[in-house]
Design a protein around this motif. Structure first.
Motif, mmCIF file in Angstrom:
data_model
loop_
_atom_site.group_PDB
_atom_site.id
_atom_site.type_symbol
_atom_site.label_atom_id
_atom_site.label_comp_id
_atom_site.label_asym_id
_atom_site.label_seq_id
_atom_site.Cartn_x
_atom_site.Cartn_y
_atom_site.Cartn_z
ATOM 1 N N ILE A 108 -0.674 -0.187 -3.995
ATOM 2 C CA ILE A 108 -1.584 0.889 -4.384
ATOM 3 C C ILE A 108 -1.985 1.645 -3.131
ATOM 4 C CG2 ILE A 108 -3.878 1.356 -5.310
ATOM 5 C CD1 ILE A 108 -3.368 -0.923 -7.284
ATOM 6 N N ARG A 109 -1.965 2.984 -3.237
ATOM 7 C CA ARG A 109 -2.273 3.826 -2.084
ATOM 8 C C ARG A 109 -3.388 4.804 -2.411
ATOM 9 N NH1 ARG A 109 3.924 5.555 -1.105
ATOM 10 N NH2 ARG A 109 4.731 3.505 -0.589
ATOM 11 N N LYS A 110 -3.935 5.406 -1.373
ATOM 12 C CA LYS A 110 -4.955 6.437 -1.529
ATOM 13 C C LYS A 110 -4.374 7.591 -2.348
ATOM 14 C CE LYS A 110 -7.677 9.639 1.221
ATOM 15 N NZ LYS A 110 -8.031 10.088 2.553
ATOM 16 N N GLY A 111 -5.160 8.069 -3.321
ATOM 17 C CA GLY A 111 -4.723 9.182 -4.154
ATOM 18 C C GLY A 111 -4.084 8.765 -5.466
ATOM 19 N N ASP A 112 -3.777 7.474 -5.641
ATOM 20 C CA ASP A 112 -3.176 6.995 -6.892
ATOM 21 C C ASP A 112 -4.197 7.000 -8.031
ATOM 22 O OD1 ASP A 112 -0.765 6.518 -5.692
ATOM 23 O OD2 ASP A 112 -1.039 4.352 -5.502
ATOM 24 N N LYS A 113 -3.728 7.240 -9.231
ATOM 25 C CA LYS A 113 -4.553 7.092 -10.434
ATOM 26 C C LYS A 113 -4.405 5.645 -10.885
ATOM 27 C CE LYS A 113 -5.658 11.459 -11.171
ATOM 28 N NZ LYS A 113 -7.008 11.920 -11.026
ATOM 29 N N VAL A 114 -5.549 4.945 -11.050
ATOM 30 C CA VAL A 114 -5.506 3.534 -11.420
ATOM 31 C C VAL A 114 -6.389 3.257 -12.630
ATOM 32 C CG1 VAL A 114 -4.962 2.683 -9.106
ATOM 33 C CG2 VAL A 114 -7.332 2.969 -9.767
ATOM 34 N N VAL A 115 -6.131 2.109 -13.277
ATOM 35 C CA VAL A 115 -6.890 1.634 -14.426
ATOM 36 C C VAL A 115 -7.502 0.297 -14.039
ATOM 37 C CG1 VAL A 115 -6.748 0.934 -16.848
ATOM 38 C CG2 VAL A 115 -5.232 2.713 -15.984
ATOM 39 N N VAL A 116 -8.785 0.083 -14.378
ATOM 40 C CA VAL A 116 -9.439 -1.196 -14.111
ATOM 41 C C VAL A 116 -9.054 -2.162 -15.220
ATOM 42 C CG1 VAL A 116 -11.641 -2.365 -13.767
ATOM 43 C CG2 VAL A 116 -11.345 -0.027 -12.966
ATOM 44 N N THR A 117 -8.542 -3.337 -14.851
ATOM 45 C CA THR A 117 -8.045 -4.293 -15.833
ATOM 46 C C THR A 117 -9.051 -5.377 -16.196
ATOM 47 O OG1 THR A 117 -7.008 -5.580 -14.062
ATOM 48 C CG2 THR A 117 -5.639 -3.958 -15.174
ATOM 49 N N THR A 118 -9.994 -5.693 -15.304
ATOM 50 C CA THR A 118 -10.987 -6.727 -15.597
ATOM 51 C C THR A 118 -12.335 -6.342 -15.024
ATOM 52 O OG1 THR A 118 -10.434 -7.913 -13.564
ATOM 53 C CG2 THR A 118 -9.319 -8.637 -15.558
ATOM 54 N N GLY A 119 -13.367 -7.018 -15.483
ATOM 55 C CA GLY A 119 -14.704 -6.803 -14.949
ATOM 56 C C GLY A 119 -15.543 -5.880 -15.808
ATOM 57 N N LYS A 120 -16.708 -5.509 -15.288
ATOM 58 C CA LYS A 120 -17.667 -4.706 -16.056
ATOM 59 C C LYS A 120 -17.171 -3.299 -16.347
ATOM 60 C CE LYS A 120 -20.216 -2.933 -12.115
ATOM 61 N NZ LYS A 120 -21.462 -2.726 -11.457
ATOM 62 N N ASP A 121 -16.237 -2.795 -15.533
ATOM 63 C CA ASP A 121 -15.705 -1.445 -15.706
ATOM 64 C C ASP A 121 -14.314 -1.443 -16.336
ATOM 65 O OD1 ASP A 121 -17.907 -0.119 -14.575
ATOM 66 O OD2 ASP A 121 -17.197 -0.577 -12.564
ATOM 67 N N LYS A 122 -13.964 -2.505 -17.064
ATOM 68 C CA LYS A 122 -12.639 -2.630 -17.668
ATOM 69 C C LYS A 122 -12.313 -1.419 -18.539
ATOM 70 C CE LYS A 122 -9.827 -5.613 -20.552
ATOM 71 N NZ LYS A 122 -9.740 -6.917 -21.213
ATOM 72 N N GLY A 123 -11.113 -0.870 -18.336
ATOM 73 C CA GLY A 123 -10.666 0.276 -19.119
ATOM 74 C C GLY A 123 -10.918 1.622 -18.463
ATOM 75 N N LYS A 124 -11.803 1.667 -17.464
ATOM 76 C CA LYS A 124 -12.079 2.936 -16.784
ATOM 77 C C LYS A 124 -10.904 3.313 -15.892
ATOM 78 C CE LYS A 124 -17.116 2.879 -16.506
ATOM 79 N NZ LYS A 124 -18.248 2.901 -15.584
ATOM 80 N N THR A 125 -10.721 4.627 -15.726
ATOM 81 C CA THR A 125 -9.674 5.109 -14.839
ATOM 82 C C THR A 125 -10.298 5.940 -13.733
ATOM 83 O OG1 THR A 125 -9.332 7.102 -16.144
ATOM 84 C CG2 THR A 125 -7.957 5.200 -16.682
ATOM 85 N N GLY A 126 -9.612 6.056 -12.630
ATOM 86 C CA GLY A 126 -10.106 6.852 -11.512
ATOM 87 C C GLY A 126 -9.064 6.958 -10.424
ATOM 88 N N GLU A 127 -9.395 7.743 -9.433
ATOM 89 C CA GLU A 127 -8.497 7.958 -8.302
ATOM 90 C C GLU A 127 -8.938 7.078 -7.137
ATOM 91 O OE1 GLU A 127 -7.274 11.575 -5.291
ATOM 92 O OE2 GLU A 127 -7.940 12.076 -7.318
ATOM 93 N N VAL A 128 -7.968 6.504 -6.437
ATOM 94 C CA VAL A 128 -8.268 5.665 -5.274
ATOM 95 C C VAL A 128 -8.706 6.576 -4.135
ATOM 96 C CG1 VAL A 128 -7.339 4.033 -3.601
ATOM 97 C CG2 VAL A 128 -6.631 3.901 -5.985
ATOM 98 N N LEU A 129 -9.937 6.362 -3.637
ATOM 99 C CA LEU A 129 -10.477 7.160 -2.544
ATOM 100 C C LEU A 129 -10.155 6.554 -1.182
ATOM 101 C CD1 LEU A 129 -14.016 7.854 -4.043
ATOM 102 C CD2 LEU A 129 -12.016 9.348 -4.100
ATOM 103 N N LYS A 130 -10.087 5.203 -1.145
ATOM 104 C CA LYS A 130 -9.890 4.509 0.124
ATOM 105 C C LYS A 130 -9.319 3.126 -0.166
ATOM 106 C CE LYS A 130 -12.635 3.594 4.257
ATOM 107 N NZ LYS A 130 -13.979 3.613 4.814
#
Length: 107
Positions: free
Chosen positions: A7-29
């Motif tokens: 996974i690199r900076k700028g990638d679009k990712v999906v959270v697979t576990t935890g309190k934010d499961k299912g949320k998507t966002g861009e990797v900032l760092k």
């Protein structure tokens, strides 16, 4: 020891576990030494900060790092979570590929 991360900076990712499961966002760092990444809009924490000449004080919400094992790359074709593989193109370039659809992630 820092691992080679897929996974690199700028990638679009999906959270697979935890309190934010299912949320998507861009990797900032990406924090390689800690195997963590800061994702926009995910793992929001509230910090009490003192006022300085440059910044205003108060309670500030910001993103905290999330472990790399709890996020997966977003498939460019279907939009869900996907694992990452590697493929060598005809011109000799090595690119990342989404395992779910076979779509190339890198340009």
């Amino acid at each position: 020891m820092a691992l080679k991360l897929k996974i690199r900076k700028g990638d679009k990712v999906v959270v697979t576990t935890g309190k934010d499961k299912g949320k998507t966002g861009e990797v900032l760092k990406v924090l390689r030494e800690e195997n963590r990444a800061v994702v926009q809009g995910v793992n929001i924490v509230r910090r009490h900060t003192r006022q300085t000449p440059q910044a205003e004080g108060g309670i500030i919400a910001k993103e905290a790092p999330i472990h790399i094992s709890n996020i997966a790359i977003e498939d460019p074709k279907e939009g869900g979570a996907s694992r990452v593989g590697f493929k060598t193109l005809d011109d000799g370039r090595k690119v990342r590929v989404a395992k779910r659809s076979g779509e190339v992630i890198d340009g």
